[in-house]
Write an enzyme that holds these catalytic residues in place. Structure first.
Site, PDB file in Angstrom:
ATOM      1  N   SER A   7       0.842  -1.202   0.000  1.00 11.99           N
ATOM      2  CA  SER A   7       0.000   0.000   0.000  1.00 11.99           C
ATOM      3  C   SER A   7       0.874   1.247   0.000  1.00 11.99           C
ATOM      4  O   SER A   7       1.661   1.470   0.923  1.00 11.99           O
ATOM      5  CB  SER A   7      -0.918   0.014   1.221  1.00 11.99           C
ATOM      6  OG  SER A   7      -1.483   1.300   1.351  1.00 11.99           O
ATOM      7  N   HIS A  32      -1.246  -1.067  -4.229  1.00  8.40           N
ATOM      8  CA  HIS A  32      -2.533  -0.706  -3.632  1.00  8.40           C
ATOM      9  C   HIS A  32      -2.550   0.798  -3.364  1.00  8.40           C
ATOM     10  O   HIS A  32      -1.656   1.336  -2.712  1.00  8.40           O
ATOM     11  CB  HIS A  32      -2.707  -1.506  -2.333  1.00  8.40           C
ATOM     12  CG  HIS A  32      -4.042  -1.331  -1.693  1.00  8.40           C
ATOM     13  ND1 HIS A  32      -5.171  -2.002  -2.111  1.00  8.40           N
ATOM     14  CD2 HIS A  32      -4.431  -0.567  -0.644  1.00  8.40           C
ATOM     15  CE1 HIS A  32      -6.193  -1.667  -1.350  1.00  8.40           C
ATOM     16  NE2 HIS A  32      -5.774  -0.786  -0.450  1.00  8.40           N
ATOM     17  N   ASP A  34      -4.653   3.893  -1.836  1.00  8.18           N
ATOM     18  CA  ASP A  34      -5.741   4.237  -0.913  1.00  8.18           C
ATOM     19  C   ASP A  34      -6.191   5.676  -1.102  1.00  8.18           C
ATOM     20  O   ASP A  34      -5.434   6.610  -0.833  1.00  8.18           O
ATOM     21  CB  ASP A  34      -5.254   4.065   0.534  1.00  8.18           C
ATOM     22  CG  ASP A  34      -5.130   2.608   0.909  1.00  8.18           C
ATOM     23  OD1 ASP A  34      -6.116   1.871   0.750  1.00  8.18           O
ATOM     24  OD2 ASP A  34      -4.038   2.202   1.350  1.00  8.18           O
ATOM     25  N   MET A  36      -8.689   8.597   0.057  1.00  7.22           N
ATOM     26  CA  MET A  36      -9.520   8.988   1.210  1.00  7.22           C
ATOM     27  C   MET A  36      -9.989  10.426   1.053  1.00  7.22           C
ATOM     28  O   MET A  36      -9.194  11.294   0.677  1.00  7.22           O
ATOM     29  CB  MET A  36      -8.700   8.862   2.490  1.00  7.22           C
ATOM     30  CG  MET A  36      -8.087   7.492   2.687  1.00  7.22           C
ATOM     31  SD  MET A  36      -7.127   7.463   4.204  1.00  7.22           S
ATOM     32  CE  MET A  36      -6.513   5.767   4.140  1.00  7.22           C
ATOM     33  N   HIS A  65      -8.249   1.702  -4.271  1.00  4.64           N
ATOM     34  CA  HIS A  65      -9.220   1.465  -3.197  1.00  4.64           C
ATOM     35  C   HIS A  65      -9.857   2.796  -2.819  1.00  4.64           C
ATOM     36  O   HIS A  65      -9.224   3.630  -2.172  1.00  4.64           O
ATOM     37  CB  HIS A  65      -8.465   0.830  -2.004  1.00  4.64           C
ATOM     38  CG  HIS A  65      -9.298   0.628  -0.785  1.00  4.64           C
ATOM     39  ND1 HIS A  65      -8.741   0.358   0.454  1.00  4.64           N
ATOM     40  CD2 HIS A  65     -10.645   0.628  -0.601  1.00  4.64           C
ATOM     41  CE1 HIS A  65      -9.700   0.216   1.348  1.00  4.64           C
ATOM     42  NE2 HIS A  65     -10.867   0.383   0.739  1.00  4.64           N
ATOM     43  N   MET A  67     -12.014   5.095  -0.762  1.00  2.00           N
ATOM     44  CA  MET A  67     -12.714   5.310   0.511  1.00  2.00           C
ATOM     45  C   MET A  67     -13.304   6.719   0.454  1.00  2.00           C
ATOM     46  O   MET A  67     -12.873   7.632   1.159  1.00  2.00           O
ATOM     47  CB  MET A  67     -11.726   5.150   1.676  1.00  2.00           C
ATOM     48  CG  MET A  67     -11.336   3.686   1.890  1.00  2.00           C
ATOM     49  SD  MET A  67      -9.885   3.503   2.927  1.00  2.00           S
ATOM     50  CE  MET A  67      -8.613   3.668   1.685  1.00  2.00           C
ATOM     51  N   MET A 136     -12.064  -5.568   4.685  1.00  2.00           N
ATOM     52  CA  MET A 136     -11.206  -4.708   5.514  1.00  2.00           C
ATOM     53  C   MET A 136     -10.919  -5.417   6.832  1.00  2.00           C
ATOM     54  O   MET A 136     -11.831  -5.861   7.527  1.00  2.00           O
ATOM     55  CB  MET A 136     -11.895  -3.367   5.779  1.00  2.00           C
ATOM     56  CG  MET A 136     -11.973  -2.430   4.583  1.00  2.00           C
ATOM     57  SD  MET A 136     -10.374  -2.024   3.834  1.00  2.00           S
ATOM     58  CE  MET A 136      -9.515  -1.205   5.178  1.00  2.00           C
ATOM     59  N   ASP A 174      -7.040  -6.242   3.823  1.00  2.00           N
ATOM     60  CA  ASP A 174      -6.363  -4.940   3.871  1.00  2.00           C
ATOM     61  C   ASP A 174      -6.389  -4.385   5.285  1.00  2.00           C
ATOM     62  O   ASP A 174      -7.455  -4.089   5.820  1.00  2.00           O
ATOM     63  CB  ASP A 174      -7.103  -3.993   2.905  1.00  2.00           C
ATOM     64  CG  ASP A 174      -6.477  -2.618   2.819  1.00  2.00           C
ATOM     65  OD1 ASP A 174      -5.373  -2.412   3.347  1.00  2.00           O
ATOM     66  OD2 ASP A 174      -7.124  -1.736   2.200  1.00  2.00           O
TER      67      ASP A 174
END
Ligand code: DX5
Ligand code: ZN
Length: 223
Positions: A7, A32, A34, A36, A65, A67, A136, A174
């Site tokens: 990640s 990966h 992330d 946010m 991913h 979020m 998760m 994850d």
């Protein structure tokens, strides 16, 4: 085959090219990413611009991913930036089916994530549109948290369901995964393993990936 997905959140943002080279040489499979928004999760990370900048310097599979609330608003941006797969959260959209279909129509692989408090079976009606389920194993929002062991029970249930129905769907875990507990994840049925701190914060990321792969191979899912 277990896919290792470092990640980027735990990488050194002042030295991304070098960090990416290290994990690629060490045999990582996915990167990966992330995303946010400070609303779906209480943290901010980065957006499509960063992905676009690193796309030319990495051959890794970009596993995005999201979020963020109502992810449909940004799917095009992440595809244009170079995403190979886009995972949305079940909890983040009013109509996940439409969002998954939208991603599929653009010929990008789809993922559906569930947070620790979400029961596993909410995903069942959507599986026809899903290439990967992301379970998760921490509450989304921050790297460096401890694995919630109970979430691996959901991995086992989903693995049983996928195998019983002969579905070609990956299961990703994850959060809080390291060489110490990866075996529990793989033996529960996960085959895509995200790790941020355990790889990028390790003194030797190459060795960390090798140890994780070894532990995964020694702890296969046996049903
Ligand atoms: C958390 C993120 C994770 C995180 C994992 O919301 O989805 O991908 O970066 O980091 P570690 O492996 O440090 O728990
Ligand atoms: Zn993630």
């Amino acid at each position: 085959m277990t896919y290792i997905a470092p990640s980027l959140l735990a990488a050194n943002f002042a030295n991304l090219t070098e960090d990416l080279r290290k994990i690629e040489e060490a045999g990582a499979n996915y990167l990966h990413l992330d995303i946010m928004d400070g609303v779906f999760v209480p943290n901010l990370s980065f957006g499509p611009c960063l992905i676009e900048s690193i796309r030319p310097v990495s051959k890794l599979y970009f596993d995005v991913h999201l979020m963020i609330v109502e992810p449909i608003r940004y799917i095009d941006n992440f595809i244009a930036a170079g995403a190979d797969s886009i995972t949305i959260h079940y909890e983040s959209c009013k109509n996940c089916r439409d969002v998954l279909q939208y991603i599929r129509d653009k010929e990008v692989r789809t993922g559906l994530a569930i947070s620790p408090d979400t029961p596993w079976d909410v995903i069942v009606p959507l599986l026809d549109l899903v290439d990967m389920v992301l379970v998760m194993t921490v509450h989304p929002g921050f790297g460096g948290q401890s694995l919630i062991y109970g979430s691996l029970d959901k991995v086992r249930e989903i693995r049983k369901y996928i195998d019983a129905h002969a579905l070609n769907i990956n299961i990703e875990v994850d959060g809080g995964i390291s060489e110490k507990n990866i075996g529990l994840a793989t033996s529960s049925g996960a085959n895509v393993i995200v790790a941020g701190s355990a790889i990028f914060k390790a003194p030797r990321p190459r060795q960390a990936i090798a140890l994780m792969r070894e532990a995964a191979e020694q702890n296969p899912y046996v049903g």
